[in-house]
Design a protein around this motif. Structure first.
Motif, mmCIF file in Angstrom:
data_model
loop_
_atom_site.group_PDB
_atom_site.id
_atom_site.type_symbol
_atom_site.label_atom_id
_atom_site.label_comp_id
_atom_site.label_asym_id
_atom_site.label_seq_id
_atom_site.Cartn_x
_atom_site.Cartn_y
_atom_site.Cartn_z
ATOM 1 N N VAL A 89 0.706 -0.949 0.278
ATOM 2 C CA VAL A 89 0.103 -0.116 0.041
ATOM 3 C C VAL A 89 0.632 1.457 0.301
ATOM 4 N N ALA A 90 2.026 1.219 0.801
ATOM 5 C CA ALA A 90 2.805 2.596 0.923
ATOM 6 C C ALA A 90 2.944 2.353 -0.750
ATOM 7 N N ALA A 91 3.610 1.493 -1.265
ATOM 8 C CA ALA A 91 4.020 1.477 -2.857
ATOM 9 C C ALA A 91 3.447 2.403 -3.892
ATOM 10 N N TYR A 92 2.164 2.170 -3.514
ATOM 11 C CA TYR A 92 1.541 2.432 -3.791
ATOM 12 C C TYR A 92 0.655 4.252 -4.055
ATOM 13 N N CYS A 93 0.468 4.602 -2.426
ATOM 14 C CA CYS A 93 0.943 5.663 -2.457
ATOM 15 C C CYS A 93 2.059 6.940 -3.331
ATOM 16 N N TRP A 94 3.043 5.769 -3.632
ATOM 17 C CA TRP A 94 4.089 6.358 -3.504
ATOM 18 C C TRP A 94 4.159 6.252 -5.345
ATOM 19 N N LYS A 95 4.131 5.396 -5.847
ATOM 20 C CA LYS A 95 3.458 5.836 -7.194
ATOM 21 C C LYS A 95 2.124 7.004 -7.757
ATOM 22 N N ALA A 96 1.377 6.696 -6.847
ATOM 23 C CA ALA A 96 0.235 8.183 -6.810
ATOM 24 C C ALA A 96 0.941 8.998 -7.085
ATOM 25 N N LEU A 97 1.579 9.173 -6.231
ATOM 26 C CA LEU A 97 2.411 10.614 -6.189
ATOM 27 C C LEU A 97 3.701 11.390 -6.842
ATOM 28 N N GLY A 98 4.099 9.754 -7.294
ATOM 29 C CA GLY A 98 5.229 10.012 -8.121
ATOM 30 C C GLY A 98 4.671 10.269 -9.600
ATOM 31 N N GLN A 99 2.828 10.050 -9.773
ATOM 32 C CA GLN A 99 1.820 10.563 -10.833
ATOM 33 C C GLN A 99 2.155 11.273 -10.817
ATOM 34 N N SER A 100 1.694 11.745 -10.132
ATOM 35 C CA SER A 100 1.286 13.472 -9.670
ATOM 36 C C SER A 100 2.190 14.307 -9.829
ATOM 37 N N GLY A 101 2.915 13.824 -9.693
ATOM 38 C CA GLY A 101 4.316 15.078 -9.768
ATOM 39 C C GLY A 101 4.878 15.523 -8.552
ATOM 40 N N PHE A 102 4.595 15.008 -7.366
ATOM 41 C CA PHE A 102 4.819 15.200 -6.551
ATOM 42 C C PHE A 102 5.427 15.924 -5.730
ATOM 43 N N VAL A 152 0.835 -4.597 -5.263
ATOM 44 C CA VAL A 152 0.489 -4.402 -6.251
ATOM 45 C C VAL A 152 1.051 -4.858 -7.373
ATOM 46 N N SER A 153 0.610 -5.223 -8.277
ATOM 47 C CA SER A 153 1.161 -5.571 -9.810
ATOM 48 C C SER A 153 1.741 -4.534 -10.224
ATOM 49 N N SER A 154 2.550 -4.633 -11.519
ATOM 50 C CA SER A 154 3.926 -4.011 -11.734
ATOM 51 C C SER A 154 2.748 -2.700 -12.866
ATOM 52 N N ARG A 155 1.656 -3.203 -12.630
ATOM 53 C CA ARG A 155 1.192 -2.507 -14.344
ATOM 54 C C ARG A 155 -0.052 -1.550 -12.955
ATOM 55 N N PRO A 156 0.302 -0.391 -12.005
ATOM 56 C CA PRO A 156 -0.843 0.070 -11.265
ATOM 57 C C PRO A 156 -1.666 0.729 -11.749
ATOM 58 N N PRO A 157 -3.515 0.803 -11.148
ATOM 59 C CA PRO A 157 -4.131 1.347 -11.618
ATOM 60 C C PRO A 157 -4.412 2.819 -11.968
ATOM 61 N N TYR A 158 -2.962 3.579 -11.037
ATOM 62 C CA TYR A 158 -2.317 4.796 -11.370
ATOM 63 C C TYR A 158 -2.466 5.561 -12.911
#
Ligand SMILES: O=C(O)C(=O)C[C@@H](O)[C@H](O)[C@H](O)COP(=O)(O)O
Ligand SMILES: [Zn+2]
Length: 702
Positions: free
Chosen positions: A85-98, A573-579
């Protein structure tokens, strides 16, 4: 304290951290903008599934203030505290340019604030974060003090960081909708504060234990504030637990061992209650604690409905679990015990027989009254707080005073040990009252605060502040506060798509999209389960609002300005996450960098599309030359298959303007032979998400 007053409790900055304030009161969300500050451009609101509407209301409010606000929905309670779940959040942050000036806001119970803080601590090696705890436990404990972290298979909170928030907003309105068992679970930490430092807390609870069990009790605000002050004083002088802070771990050594043994399905407070009972008996057997104070543990904990017991046959496992406790040093187990009321100390390396003897008071076997065998044994001595001196063993009395069965029957423990209907007594909770007010799960009190924050109730500074745009229209927040899933503008433009995808995401039937309805159903379930929750598995929250389970194990989703994504979360979380499905200017820019073909860039030489390969395959099947020995389907005959330069990570990739650039690291890895680049790697075990494509909810909603 008047319910309208706001109390500000200062936490001193130590170890190079900044001081911050914990605010306790009502309608506090107007303070959020000021805490986030002018430098932030983006804000991520991390919230549990059960608080979807509240998280969305906060996000909308922030968006209305001009921030680029996204909401990251994580599973309820301890299910959120995983590396995945933490990795999921990191991805989301990365995707939104945090970036480093952006801010994370954690809204929820202790598990959510632990996770949000951990994500903040680790993203770019630390970004600011703000906690909005919505449970007693999170307000008095988890959100205060800067301990952030996640669990691992080996134990509770084993991975984490000390990363204090920039502020904590304890909006008491959130408690109005808290399920009674979540409320009572939080009282364990309140009672802990009473025993280790502030006995007035115990007096207040003992004066009317039934009132103490509800947010409308006369002493609610005082109990919460006193507990926070205890914690504030400790963490202000020892942020990183190099000494004094260990006292906050009173009851946690066994408590964490129980939590792990229960796979984090017990509420944290329930486990800590049993752990404090154990610590009291340990203190008594070690000759440190007087009988009256030890007995007081039982009476206070029990008076509010907290459990005292756990299965005696689990002792070997609990002992193993305790060895990875963070207070252990080498092979030495260390426990916080009391030398007397409000006199915490460390008991180091106690004799295993003493531990067993103490557990003899705690362990119980539901359904029959045979206590664990009585032993006469020796104790380890207590050492002064902070000392690492090993203590001499001394004689100890028999651990078994009057057997465990009567207490077991009263404790709620039996519910955990034997989840049969009859055994799930937890009588105080069965008889317990559901808190008055709106349905749990929706935190309407807090949503109302959010509404007030963006409407007339906003505090002066925050109300005046509109950064990049006008404040969000109150009407939208009203709609959110109504408890219904709000149709978004884009969805209104494409109603069919919206409705279909929203229903699909939740496996919903028509009529099930109503959040309030779901919350009500949950509430009914919660009432049914009242008796089993503290001592028993569901719903496993350390204080989350009554969860509304849409999936078996929870759900994840990211909502941002552009899109809301939800998908079942199966533990990885798969390597092809939903974000990757997130849309929006900056998101698509990043995505296009990772997927050059979406930019219409030329296909690298030597690379063939699947369609071409398929066409070649059918041509050979139709009479073409037979494949040569060693030929692998999908390779160009007569050549050695080699992945394109940009995929090997070695070569530059041409941009349309003629420049040569290297692509992101994620695509620099060498693909295994035979891998087309379009599917899972050969040899990689497909994760649960591979077989469950992401479902987009509110697609296109801006
Ligand atoms: O803040 C602390 O320090 C505490 O020990 C408070 C505990 O109530 C809290 O549960 C904490 O997260 C436990 O920390 P851990 O380091 O024992 O995992
Ligand atoms: Zn705790």
């Amino acid at each position: 304290m008047s319910s309208e007053a706001v109390t500000r409790i200062q936490i001193g900055g130590t170890a190079g951290t900044d001081p911050y304030e914990v605010l306790v009161g009502r309608q506090l969300l107007g303070e959020l903008g000021g805490l986030i500050g002018e430098r932030a451009k983006r804000v991520a609101v991390v919230h549990p599934e059960a608080l979807a509407e509240t998280g969305e209301a906060v996000r909308e409010d922030l968006a209305g203030q001009g921030y680029e606000a996204i909401a990251i929905q994580v599973p309820n309670a301890e299910e959120a505290k995983t590396a995945e779940v933490a990795a999921y959040c990191w991805k989301a942050l990365g995707q939104s340019g945090f970036t480093r000036t952006d801010v994370i806001v954690g809204v929820g119970g202790g598990a959510t604030t632990d996770l949000a803080g951990f994500v903040a601590a680790t993203w770019l090696r630390g970004v600011r974060w703000i906690a909005i705890p919505t449970t007693v436990l999170a307000m008095v404990d988890a959100a205060v003090g800067g301990k952030t972290g996640i669990n691992t298979a080996e134990g509770k909170n084993l991975v984490g960081a000390f990363h204090p928030p920039a502020g904590v907003l304890c909006d008491l309105a959130a408690l109005d909708s808290l399920a009674v068992n979540d409320y009572v679970s939080g009282l364990a930490e309140v009672i802990k504060a009473g025993f280790i430092a502030d006995p007035v807390i115990l007096d207040l609870i003992e004066s009317d234990p039934q009132a103490a069990r509800t947010p409308s009790g006369p002493h609610t605000a005082e109990l919460i504030e006193r507990s926070i002050r205890v914690k504030a004083a400790v963490v202000s002088s020892d942020l990183k637990e190099s000494g004094l802070r260990e006292i906050l771990n009173y009851g946690h050594t066994l408590g964490h061992a129980i939590e792990k043994n229960e796979r984090y399905k017990w509420r944290h407070g329930a486990a800590v209650a049993v752990g404090m009972h154990f610590a009291a008996e340990l203190g008594r057997l070690a000759g440190r604690l007087d009988d009256a104070t030890a007995d007081r543990h039982r009476t206070v904990l029990e008076s509010v409905g907290l459990p005292l017991h756990y299965r005696h046959d689990q002792w070997p496992k609990l002992l193993e679990n305790m060895k990875v406790d963070k207070k252990s040093r080498g092979d030495l187990l260390r426990f916080i015990v009391l030398d007397g009321l409000a006199k915490p100390t460390v008991l180091e390396g106690p004799d295993p027989a003493v531990l067993l003897a103490a557990y003899g008071e705690v362990g119980s076997s539901p359904g029959h009254s045979s206590p664990p065998p009585a032993v006469h044994t020796t104790t380890a001595g207590a050492v002064p707080f902070g000392s690492t001196r090993a203590s001499p063993a001394v004689s100890a009395p028999s651990p078994v005073r009057d057997g465990v069965a009567p207490d077991a029957a009263r404790s709620g423990f039996s519910a955990a040990a034997a989840p049969s209907a009859g055994a799930r007594t937890g009588h105080r909770l069965v008889a317990g009252r559901t808190p008055p007010g709106p349905a749990p799960g929706s935190a309407p009190g807090l949503r109302a605060s959010a509404r007030a924050a963006s409407g007339t109730g906003l505090s002066g500074a925050a109300a005046a502040r509109t950064r990049h745009g006008p404040p969000g229209p109150a009407a939208r927040l009203d709609a959110s506060a109504s408890g219904h899933l709000r149709p978004c503008t884009a969805a209104a433009r494409r109603p069919g798509r919206h409705a279909a995808s929203a229903a699909g995401a939740r496996g919903a039937r028509p009529g099930r999209d109503d959040h309030r309805g779901a919350a009500d159903r949950s509430r009914r379930r919660g009432q049914d389960e009242c008796g089993q929750v503290l001592g028993g598995p569901p719903p496993g929250s350390d204080g989350a609002h009554q969860p509304r389970r849409r999936t078996r194990v929870g759900a994840l989703g990211v909502r941002g300005p552009a899109v809301r994504v939800e998908r079942p979360f199966g533990g990885a979380v798969s390597s092809r996450p939903p974000y990757l499905r997130l849309r929006g200017a900056q998101l698509s820019r990043q995505r296009d960098l990772l997927h050059p073909r979406r930019r219409g860039l030329p296909r690298p030489a030597g690379r063939r599309s699947r369609r071409l390969e398929a066409a070649r395959g059918s041509r050979s099947a139709a009479g073409g030359p037979p494949p040569r020995p060693g030929h692998r389907p999908g390779t160009q005959r007569g050549t050695v298959r080699q992945s394109p330069a940009h995929r090997r990570g070695g070569g530059p990739y041409p941009w349309p303007d003629g420049r040569l650039v290297r692509l992101g690291a994620a695509h620099h890895r060498q693909l295994p032979a035979g891998h087309t680049g379009n599917g899972p790697h050969p040899g990689r075990r497909p994760g649960p998400l591979d077989s469950q494509p992401a479902t987009v909810v509110n697609a296109g909603c801006v």
